[in-house]
Scaffold this motif. Structure first.
Motif, PDB file in Angstrom:
ATOM      1  N   ASN A  49       0.812  -1.212   0.000  1.00  0.00           N
ATOM      2  CA  ASN A  49       0.000   0.000   0.000  1.00  0.00           C
ATOM      3  C   ASN A  49       0.847   1.264   0.000  1.00  0.00           C
ATOM      4  OD1 ASN A  49      -2.490  -1.214  -0.160  1.00  0.00           O
ATOM      5  ND2 ASN A  49      -2.805  -1.259   2.044  1.00  0.00           N
ATOM      6  N   ASN A  50       2.130   1.153   0.303  1.00  0.00           N
ATOM      7  CA  ASN A  50       3.016   2.309   0.325  1.00  0.00           C
ATOM      8  C   ASN A  50       3.849   2.462  -0.943  1.00  0.00           C
ATOM      9  OD1 ASN A  50       2.370   3.373   2.883  1.00  0.00           O
ATOM     10  ND2 ASN A  50       3.502   1.702   3.836  1.00  0.00           N
ATOM     11  N   ILE A  51       3.523   1.706  -1.967  1.00  0.00           N
ATOM     12  CA  ILE A  51       4.287   1.762  -3.218  1.00  0.00           C
ATOM     13  C   ILE A  51       3.633   2.745  -4.185  1.00  0.00           C
ATOM     14  CG2 ILE A  51       4.976   0.466  -5.274  1.00  0.00           C
ATOM     15  CD1 ILE A  51       5.284  -1.969  -3.508  1.00  0.00           C
ATOM     16  N   SER A  52       4.454   3.582  -4.774  1.00  0.00           N
ATOM     17  CA  SER A  52       4.012   4.495  -5.825  1.00  0.00           C
ATOM     18  C   SER A  52       4.847   4.209  -7.069  1.00  0.00           C
ATOM     19  CB  SER A  52       4.213   5.942  -5.407  1.00  0.00           C
ATOM     20  OG  SER A  52       3.425   6.234  -4.277  1.00  0.00           O
ATOM     21  N   ILE A  53       4.200   4.306  -8.228  1.00  0.00           N
ATOM     22  CA  ILE A  53       4.871   4.035  -9.493  1.00  0.00           C
ATOM     23  C   ILE A  53       4.834   5.302 -10.343  1.00  0.00           C
ATOM     24  CG2 ILE A  53       4.780   2.712 -11.634  1.00  0.00           C
ATOM     25  CD1 ILE A  53       3.595   0.417 -10.058  1.00  0.00           C
ATOM     26  N   GLN A  54       5.981   5.644 -10.903  1.00  0.00           N
ATOM     27  CA  GLN A  54       6.023   6.773 -11.826  1.00  0.00           C
ATOM     28  C   GLN A  54       5.751   6.247 -13.228  1.00  0.00           C
ATOM     29  OE1 GLN A  54       9.572   9.100 -11.725  1.00  0.00           O
ATOM     30  NE2 GLN A  54       8.714  10.669 -13.059  1.00  0.00           N
ATOM     31  N   GLU A  55       4.703   6.773 -13.831  1.00  0.00           N
ATOM     32  CA  GLU A  55       4.285   6.356 -15.166  1.00  0.00           C
ATOM     33  C   GLU A  55       5.206   7.000 -16.211  1.00  0.00           C
ATOM     34  OE1 GLU A  55       2.001   4.106 -15.553  1.00  0.00           O
ATOM     35  OE2 GLU A  55       1.207   4.106 -13.524  1.00  0.00           O
ATOM     36  N   ASP A  57       4.550   8.952 -18.553  1.00  0.00           N
ATOM     37  CA  ASP A  57       4.226  10.361 -18.789  1.00  0.00           C
ATOM     38  C   ASP A  57       4.624  11.266 -17.627  1.00  0.00           C
ATOM     39  OD1 ASP A  57       2.358   9.743 -16.872  1.00  0.00           O
ATOM     40  OD2 ASP A  57       0.612  10.348 -18.043  1.00  0.00           O
ATOM     41  N   GLY A  58       5.200  10.698 -16.581  1.00  0.00           N
ATOM     42  CA  GLY A  58       5.674  11.478 -15.443  1.00  0.00           C
ATOM     43  C   GLY A  58       4.723  11.522 -14.268  1.00  0.00           C
ATOM     44  N   SER A  59       3.496  11.062 -14.457  1.00  0.00           N
ATOM     45  CA  SER A  59       2.539  11.075 -13.353  1.00  0.00           C
ATOM     46  C   SER A  59       2.874   9.973 -12.357  1.00  0.00           C
ATOM     47  CB  SER A  59       1.111  10.904 -13.877  1.00  0.00           C
ATOM     48  OG  SER A  59       0.972   9.630 -14.468  1.00  0.00           O
ATOM     49  N   ILE A  60       2.433  10.157 -11.125  1.00  0.00           N
ATOM     50  CA  ILE A  60       2.689   9.191 -10.055  1.00  0.00           C
ATOM     51  C   ILE A  60       1.384   8.470  -9.726  1.00  0.00           C
ATOM     52  CG2 ILE A  60       3.444   8.895  -7.667  1.00  0.00           C
ATOM     53  CD1 ILE A  60       5.704   9.928  -9.347  1.00  0.00           C
ATOM     54  N   THR A  61       1.415   7.145  -9.723  1.00  0.00           N
ATOM     55  CA  THR A  61       0.263   6.338  -9.355  1.00  0.00           C
ATOM     56  C   THR A  61       0.526   5.725  -7.986  1.00  0.00           C
ATOM     57  OG1 THR A  61      -0.178   5.801 -11.659  1.00  0.00           O
ATOM     58  CG2 THR A  61      -1.184   4.381 -10.016  1.00  0.00           C
ATOM     59  N   ASP A  62      -0.317   6.056  -7.028  1.00  0.00           N
ATOM     60  CA  ASP A  62      -0.221   5.504  -5.671  1.00  0.00           C
ATOM     61  C   ASP A  62      -1.015   4.200  -5.643  1.00  0.00           C
ATOM     62  OD1 ASP A  62      -0.220   4.884  -3.006  1.00  0.00           O
ATOM     63  OD2 ASP A  62      -0.900   6.851  -2.329  1.00  0.00           O
ATOM     64  N   LEU A  63      -0.335   3.070  -5.580  1.00  0.00           N
ATOM     65  CA  LEU A  63      -1.007   1.774  -5.643  1.00  0.00           C
ATOM     66  C   LEU A  63      -1.887   1.510  -4.424  1.00  0.00           C
ATOM     67  CD1 LEU A  63       1.742  -0.501  -7.193  1.00  0.00           C
ATOM     68  CD2 LEU A  63      -0.104   0.722  -8.324  1.00  0.00           C
ATOM     69  N   GLY A  64      -1.537   2.087  -3.283  1.00  0.00           N
ATOM     70  CA  GLY A  64      -2.369   1.923  -2.094  1.00  0.00           C
ATOM     71  C   GLY A  64      -3.731   2.545  -2.289  1.00  0.00           C
ATOM     72  N   ARG A  65      -3.785   3.686  -2.955  1.00  0.00           N
ATOM     73  CA  ARG A  65      -5.072   4.340  -3.210  1.00  0.00           C
ATOM     74  C   ARG A  65      -5.798   3.698  -4.396  1.00  0.00           C
ATOM     75  NH1 ARG A  65      -2.796   9.991  -1.810  1.00  0.00           N
ATOM     76  NH2 ARG A  65      -3.325  10.016   0.395  1.00  0.00           N
TER      77      ARG A  65
END
Length: 73
Positions: A49-55, A57-65
């Motif tokens: 839940n604390n992992i974020s991925i940078q796409e 295009d530069g946007s950040i996807t918070d997998l926990g949310r």
């Protein structure tokens, strides 16, 4: 899960390999294993839940949310 419970799991395992377990010990072993697995799953879920991925295009996807039980804003 504390280390005494993990030690008991290991103790029951070694006893099952050497002389076998009584029915009460088998039930205790099964309950302790289920508790251990639940603790591992909760820990893994918290980590994921604390992992974020940078796409790309530069946007950040918070997998926990996005996938977890954390509610976004």
């Amino acid at each position: 899960m504390d280390s005494t419970r993990i030690d008991r799991i290991n103790e029951l395992y070694h006893k099952s390999q050497s002389i076998g377990l009584t029915e009460e010990e088998k039930a205790e072993q099964a309950a302790l294993r289920q508790e251990y697995i639940a603790a591992i799953r909760a820990s893994l879920r918290g980590t994921l839940n604390n992992i974020s991925i940078q796409e790309p295009d530069g946007s950040i996807t918070d997998l926990g949310r996005k996938y977890g039980k954390i509610q976004g804003e």
